[in-house]
Each structure stands twice: as structure tokens, then as C-alpha cells.
Write a protein that holds these residues in place. Structure first.
Motif, PDB file in Angstrom:
ATOM      1  N   LYS A  30      12.784 -12.883  -7.056  1.00  0.00           N
ATOM      2  CA  LYS A  30      12.594 -11.396  -7.197  1.00  0.00           C
ATOM      3  C   LYS A  30      12.644 -11.072  -5.619  1.00  0.00           C
ATOM      4  O   LYS A  30      12.535 -11.446  -4.611  1.00  0.00           O
ATOM      5  CB  LYS A  30      10.991 -11.532  -7.679  1.00  0.00           C
ATOM      6  N   PRO A  31      13.425  -9.807  -5.738  1.00  0.00           N
ATOM      7  CA  PRO A  31      13.714  -9.051  -4.589  1.00  0.00           C
ATOM      8  C   PRO A  31      12.630  -8.909  -3.689  1.00  0.00           C
ATOM      9  O   PRO A  31      12.433  -8.827  -2.451  1.00  0.00           O
ATOM     10  CB  PRO A  31      14.449  -7.875  -4.851  1.00  0.00           C
ATOM     11  N   THR A  32      11.423  -8.507  -4.311  1.00  0.00           N
ATOM     12  CA  THR A  32       9.981  -8.135  -3.615  1.00  0.00           C
ATOM     13  C   THR A  32       9.894  -9.494  -2.847  1.00  0.00           C
ATOM     14  O   THR A  32       9.227  -9.139  -1.471  1.00  0.00           O
ATOM     15  CB  THR A  32       8.958  -7.928  -4.621  1.00  0.00           C
ATOM     16  N   TYR A  33       9.986 -10.479  -2.985  1.00  0.00           N
ATOM     17  CA  TYR A  33       9.484 -11.714  -2.294  1.00  0.00           C
ATOM     18  C   TYR A  33      10.762 -11.935  -1.134  1.00  0.00           C
ATOM     19  O   TYR A  33      10.289 -12.360   0.087  1.00  0.00           O
ATOM     20  CB  TYR A  33       9.186 -12.896  -3.021  1.00  0.00           C
ATOM     21  N   MET A  34      11.957 -11.447  -1.391  1.00  0.00           N
ATOM     22  CA  MET A  34      12.982 -11.734  -0.285  1.00  0.00           C
ATOM     23  C   MET A  34      12.549 -10.794   0.601  1.00  0.00           C
ATOM     24  O   MET A  34      12.794 -10.839   1.816  1.00  0.00           O
ATOM     25  CB  MET A  34      14.313 -11.486  -0.938  1.00  0.00           C
ATOM     26  N   GLU A  35      12.250  -9.351   0.301  1.00  0.00           N
ATOM     27  CA  GLU A  35      11.784  -8.375   1.350  1.00  0.00           C
ATOM     28  C   GLU A  35      10.543  -8.664   2.140  1.00  0.00           C
ATOM     29  O   GLU A  35      10.615  -8.519   3.364  1.00  0.00           O
ATOM     30  CB  GLU A  35      11.450  -7.168   0.488  1.00  0.00           C
ATOM     31  N   MET A  36       9.581  -9.715   1.809  1.00  0.00           N
ATOM     32  CA  MET A  36       8.617 -10.140   2.402  1.00  0.00           C
ATOM     33  C   MET A  36       8.944 -11.132   3.225  1.00  0.00           C
ATOM     34  O   MET A  36       8.577 -11.078   4.522  1.00  0.00           O
ATOM     35  CB  MET A  36       7.590 -10.790   1.484  1.00  0.00           C
ATOM     36  N   LEU A  37      10.068 -11.992   2.936  1.00  0.00           N
ATOM     37  CA  LEU A  37      10.589 -12.977   4.094  1.00  0.00           C
ATOM     38  C   LEU A  37      11.209 -12.008   5.198  1.00  0.00           C
ATOM     39  O   LEU A  37      10.939 -12.337   6.397  1.00  0.00           O
ATOM     40  CB  LEU A  37      11.646 -13.812   3.325  1.00  0.00           C
ATOM     41  N   ASP A  38      12.115 -11.033   4.838  1.00  0.00           N
ATOM     42  CA  ASP A  38      12.721 -10.201   5.923  1.00  0.00           C
ATOM     43  C   ASP A  38      11.711  -9.621   6.905  1.00  0.00           C
ATOM     44  O   ASP A  38      11.795  -9.437   7.992  1.00  0.00           O
ATOM     45  CB  ASP A  38      13.438  -9.047   5.267  1.00  0.00           C
ATOM     46  N   ALA A  51       7.793 -27.350   2.813  1.00  0.00           N
ATOM     47  CA  ALA A  51       7.244 -26.559   1.837  1.00  0.00           C
ATOM     48  C   ALA A  51       5.797 -26.010   2.358  1.00  0.00           C
ATOM     49  O   ALA A  51       4.906 -26.663   2.483  1.00  0.00           O
ATOM     50  CB  ALA A  51       6.852 -27.242   0.535  1.00  0.00           C
ATOM     51  N   ILE A  52       6.082 -24.746   2.734  1.00  0.00           N
ATOM     52  CA  ILE A  52       5.211 -23.940   3.483  1.00  0.00           C
ATOM     53  C   ILE A  52       4.824 -22.509   2.961  1.00  0.00           C
ATOM     54  O   ILE A  52       5.621 -22.208   1.891  1.00  0.00           O
ATOM     55  CB  ILE A  52       5.362 -23.935   5.023  1.00  0.00           C
ATOM     56  N   GLY A  53       3.891 -21.895   3.526  1.00  0.00           N
ATOM     57  CA  GLY A  53       3.682 -20.682   3.158  1.00  0.00           C
ATOM     58  C   GLY A  53       4.340 -19.674   3.964  1.00  0.00           C
ATOM     59  O   GLY A  53       5.022 -19.827   5.120  1.00  0.00           O
ATOM     60  N   GLY A  54       4.353 -18.376   3.065  1.00  0.00           N
ATOM     61  CA  GLY A  54       5.270 -17.221   3.875  1.00  0.00           C
ATOM     62  C   GLY A  54       4.328 -16.548   4.916  1.00  0.00           C
ATOM     63  O   GLY A  54       3.517 -15.395   4.354  1.00  0.00           O
ATOM     64  N   ASP A  55       4.090 -16.952   6.098  1.00  0.00           N
ATOM     65  CA  ASP A  55       3.181 -16.473   7.121  1.00  0.00           C
ATOM     66  C   ASP A  55       3.714 -16.786   8.532  1.00  0.00           C
ATOM     67  O   ASP A  55       4.967 -16.814   8.675  1.00  0.00           O
ATOM     68  CB  ASP A  55       1.979 -17.267   7.069  1.00  0.00           C
ATOM     69  N   MET A  56       2.971 -16.572   9.527  1.00  0.00           N
ATOM     70  CA  MET A  56       3.357 -16.820  10.840  1.00  0.00           C
ATOM     71  C   MET A  56       3.967 -18.181  11.163  1.00  0.00           C
ATOM     72  O   MET A  56       4.805 -18.325  12.261  1.00  0.00           O
ATOM     73  CB  MET A  56       2.332 -16.551  11.718  1.00  0.00           C
ATOM     74  N   THR A  57       3.438 -19.025  10.445  1.00  0.00           N
ATOM     75  CA  THR A  57       4.110 -20.544  10.763  1.00  0.00           C
ATOM     76  C   THR A  57       5.440 -20.441  10.671  1.00  0.00           C
ATOM     77  O   THR A  57       6.451 -20.754  11.295  1.00  0.00           O
ATOM     78  CB  THR A  57       3.452 -21.612   9.891  1.00  0.00           C
ATOM     79  N   TYR A  58       5.899 -19.911   9.234  1.00  0.00           N
ATOM     80  CA  TYR A  58       7.313 -19.868   8.879  1.00  0.00           C
ATOM     81  C   TYR A  58       8.190 -18.938   9.805  1.00  0.00           C
ATOM     82  O   TYR A  58       9.161 -19.231  10.559  1.00  0.00           O
ATOM     83  CB  TYR A  58       7.208 -19.141   7.652  1.00  0.00           C
ATOM     84  N   ALA A  59       7.435 -17.855  10.382  1.00  0.00           N
ATOM     85  CA  ALA A  59       8.178 -17.062  11.330  1.00  0.00           C
ATOM     86  C   ALA A  59       8.375 -17.630  12.602  1.00  0.00           C
ATOM     87  O   ALA A  59       9.297 -17.586  13.367  1.00  0.00           O
ATOM     88  CB  ALA A  59       7.142 -15.874  11.611  1.00  0.00           C
ATOM     89  N   SER A  60       7.438 -18.624  13.048  1.00  0.00           N
ATOM     90  CA  SER A  60       7.640 -19.216  14.260  1.00  0.00           C
ATOM     91  C   SER A  60       8.671 -20.136  14.058  1.00  0.00           C
ATOM     92  O   SER A  60       9.644 -20.136  15.158  1.00  0.00           O
ATOM     93  CB  SER A  60       6.414 -19.911  14.688  1.00  0.00           C
ATOM     94  N   PHE A  61       8.701 -20.986  12.943  1.00  0.00           N
ATOM     95  CA  PHE A  61       9.676 -21.949  13.066  1.00  0.00           C
ATOM     96  C   PHE A  61      11.074 -21.275  12.803  1.00  0.00           C
ATOM     97  O   PHE A  61      12.285 -21.797  13.652  1.00  0.00           O
ATOM     98  CB  PHE A  61       9.480 -22.823  11.669  1.00  0.00           C
TER      99      PHE A  61
END
Length: 434
Positions: A123-131, A94-104
């Protein structure tokens, strides 16, 4: 007994003891003694340990075949990285949506969970943030967004009511409000820029409306430059400096929270995550929060909201998918989300009619319509120290300070993202791009 027989007995005894140790030490920790499937979650939200403990207990009281174990250690990200290196994988992190996630994600650590039922409820908005966080585009879904925060302008509700100040909807109205507050003998803003990370709060709040969500990807692809796209952010940051405490780098985050709590400023440009700290000083403070009005019209503003907590399944745990999905579905149950909200507050990433915290009521329109944008700094590599770059820029009183800062931003970005840019160029070429 002969020496030979004694030696043989000793050898057998040692072998037997080693076997016992091996069996006890190498036992499958993924299964409990009574045959339950143990699902381990490591959460980086140490401050939410009480809520997570309650969720864990509620789950275990209602499930006979799965035991949920949630650990929220200090410095969880370092612990997670160490365990990944040792291939000692938890089931879920369980982590935040940031560069740590992107690196993993870029290291292929996560399992594609697009077939998890809970994903369709986000919510689609948060899925778009992940993309937008992907360093290189990938197919699939690799995180389940759980809880988001909101950053804008905290304000002293009682003070606003006393003086008759109105919440601004546009940038011009915001500047006029700061001038009005100053004319009434009150300090408009308190920053606390001694802790350089606080410089990112107004920066992100402004950029949420003025910069594209995928700006980092555009820059890495050679389609844009920060020096052009961050012009408005830099200009508005400089304007804010006219209405804050003298020498804001002399005071840190705790100083700013204390000052705002004690009524030394009417507003504080920071996220809702600061509210507990402020209330620790003044428990009875009447706090409101409005979306940063960076644009010329109300409709063009976006609420700065990012994924504060999300669940990622380790790719090595594919064979345990059914049990893991059952856990994720439980996390996404409305009653479970409410347990977390009651303890931590925030904005659920799940679609639904959840109560909006009183402190965020003035942001309701943006929350309900999902008119939100992620924190730009979620895309910045930590090594680049963008917070320090911004702090230095804000202390520069020269006439070309903004130009110098923005050009330096472009230069430093290439320096710290050279490998990512090269990988993206290779990817684009493989897709038939330029």
C-alpha cells in the motif's frame, strides 16, 4: 624414533587437527550440506515466534533449493547490532518502522530492493511512511512493509450498548461522550501512565490527525517548530486528563489493561496490541476500537497506524538476491500473510481484500481508504525520552504547563538531533537548498 622425527610428526598432527577445525568451523553456513541456499531471517517479533515457525516450515516443505531459517530471539535488536558490528550479517532482518530502521538505513546497512516484485504490491501509505523515516533523503526502497497495527480508542462494546453511547466522529463529540459516560456513573478512561511509554498512545493517536507525517524532517530542516505544530496535541492531552482514573501515574500498563478488562472504565486509549493482554484477564470481553476523533470533522481524522513489521535485506547479501527475493515473495503471498494474521492479527501492508479483525471493524473506512498516519514517536530518538517529557507535562498543573513543555520539546530535540540536523543541512546545501 628420533626426537626430530617425533617433533615433525607432532607438528604435522597439530597442523592436521587445526585444518580439520578450520574446515568445520569456517564452513560456509549459507549453504546446507545438501547444497541448498540457506536464507537466515532474524525477527524482533518474539511474540510471533509460532507464526514465523509455521511460515518457515511451510516454505521449506515447498522449496527444494532454499532452506529458510527464521530466528526470533529475545532482545533481537541488540543481537542484530552485535552481529552487524562483527560483520556477521543475516540475510534479512524483520524489524519495525521506527528509529532503529532509520539509523540502520543512515548507516548504509540495507540493500535497495525496489526491483523486488513484492514491493509493487505494498500500500502506498506505508511506503510514504518509510520515506518520512529517512534521516537524510535517499533514492530507492530499503524495506518491505509487512504488517501494521492500529491505535485509537478501545471501548467496551457491551457497556456502550447497555447505556446507548454512540461512537464519536469529532473532538467535540468525544468530549461530550466522556461527559455523558461520567454522568452515567462510569469512569470514561483508564490510562496507566506509571509506565511512561503509555503516555505516547494518546499522544500518537491525536498527532496522527493534527501533525504532518514528515514533521520531524520539517523541524530538522528549520521549516517548522514542534512548539507550534503540537499545540493541539498538548491541549487535547490536557483535556483527556479530566476524565481518567485519579492519579493515573500511580497505575501501570498491566493495571490499566486489567481495569479495562474488568469494566472499571468504558474506554482505553491504546493500540490493538493491548488486546491480547486485556483478553488474558477477560477472555470473553467484547472489545471494539474506533479512530481517535481529534479533528472537527470526521473526514479530517486519520487512523494512527504504523509499520509493526517489515523486512530489510542486508547490503552485504547482494550476491544472494534471487534467493532472498524468492523468500520475500513467499512472505507476501496471501496465504502466508493469513498465517500471520490468524496468529497475531493486525493490518496487512499489502494491497488486497484481507479480513479486518472484529475489534477493528469501526476503523474499516480508514483502513480501506488507507487514510492513516504513522506514530510520531517513530521519529523520536530513544535518548530523548519523550514519553517521560509527556508524563512530566501531564503532571504539571500550572497555567503555562503546555507552553513550558512545548518549548522544552524544541530545546531537547535540538540537543538530541544535532548531528542529524547538521547532516541534513549539508545534504540540503549539496542539493542547492538554503
Amino acid at each position: 624414533m628420533s626426537k626430530g622425527k617425533a617433533a615433525l610428526c607432532l607438528a604435522l598432527a597439530v597442523f592436521f587437527l587445526i585444518g580439520i577445525v578450520c574446515v568445520s568451523g569456517c564452513a560456509d553456513s549459507s549453504v546446507t550440506a545438501d547444497g541448498k541456499t540457506r536464507i537466515e531471517v532474524i525477527s524482533y517479533k518474539q511474540e510471533a515466534v509460532q507464526a514465523m515457525s509455521q511460515i518457515q516450515d511451510n516454505f521449506n516443505a515447498t522449496h527444494d533449493d532454499i532452506e529458510l531459517v527464521i530466528d526470533s530471539p529475545n532482545d533481537a535488536v541488540t543481537i542484530i547490532k552485535t552481529r552487524l558490528i562483527r560483520e556477521n550479517y543475516p540475510d534479512i532482518i524483520a524489524i519495525g518502522g521506527d528509529m532503529t530502521y532509520a539509523s540502520f538505513l543512515d548507516s548504509n546497512m540495507f540493500m535497495n530492493i525496489e526491483d523486488c516484485p513484492a514491493v509493487s504490491e505494498c500500500k502506498p501509505t506505508y511506503m510514504e511512511m518509510l520515506d518520512a523515516l529517512e534521516l537524510i533523503p535517499v533514492e530507492g526502497v530499503y524495506a518491505l512493509p509487512y504488517m501494521a497495527n492500529a491505535a485509537g480508542v478501545l471501548y467496551n462494546v457491551d457497556m456502550f450498548n447497555e447505556y446507548g453511547w454512540q461512537i464519536p466522529n469529532t473532538w467535540d463529540e468525544f468530549v461530550a461522550l466522556m461527559q455523558e459516560i461520567e454522568a452515567d456513573g462510569v469512569l470514561p478512561l483508564y490510562f496507566g501512565f506509571k509506565d511512561s511509554w503509555t503516555c505516547l498512545a494518546p499522544w500518537n493517536a491525536i498527532a496522527a490527525s493534527t501533525a504532518d507525517l514528515d514533521l520531524a524532517m520539517q523541524v530538522n530542516s528549520g521549516e517548522a517548530k514542534f512548539s507550534e505544530e503540537y499545540q493541539i496535541v498538548a491541549e487535547e492531552m490536557q483535556e483527556l486528563m479530566k476524565y481518567c482514573e485519579p492519579d493515573p501515574v500511580a497505575y501501570g500498563y498491566n493495571d490499566a489493561c486489567t481495569a479495562f478488562a474488568n469494566g472499571q472504565s468504558a474506554m482505553f486509549v491504546i493500540g490493538n496490541y493491548a488486546i491480547p493482554q486485556i483478553r488474558s484477564v477477560n477472555p470473553d470481553m467484547n472489545i471494539g476500537s474506533f479512530t481517535f476523533p481529534a479533528m472537527d470533522t470526521y473526514e479530517d481524522n486519520k487512523l494512527n497506524s504504523g509499520i509493526d513489521l517489515q523486512f530489510c535485506v542486508m547490503a552485504a547479501k547482494e550476491d544472494r538476491k534471487d534467493a532472498i527475493y524468492e523468500v520475500l515473495d513467499y512472505f507476501y503471498d496471501d496465504s502466508t500473510i493469513q498465517v500471520y494474521l490468524d496468529d497475531q492479527g493486525g493490518i496487512p501492508c499489502k494491497e488486497g481484500d484481507f479480513a479486518i479483525p472484529d475489534e477493528l471493524k469501526d476503523m474499516t473506512d480508514y483502513i480501506v481508504t488507507s487514510d492513516m498516519a504513522d506514530y510520531q514517536d517513530h521519529h523520536y530518538p530513544s535518548e530523548m525520552s519523550v514519553d517521560a517529557l509527556i508524563q512530566t507535562f501531564l503532571l504539571d498543573n500550572s497555567s503555562n504547563a503546555a507552553e513550558t513543555f512545548l518549548n522544552n520539546f524544541d530545546t531537547e530535540w535540538i540537543r538530541y538531533n544535532r548531528d542529524t540536523i547538521a547532516k541534513l543541512e549539508e545534504y540540503n546545501a549539496s542539493q542547492g537548498g538554503n
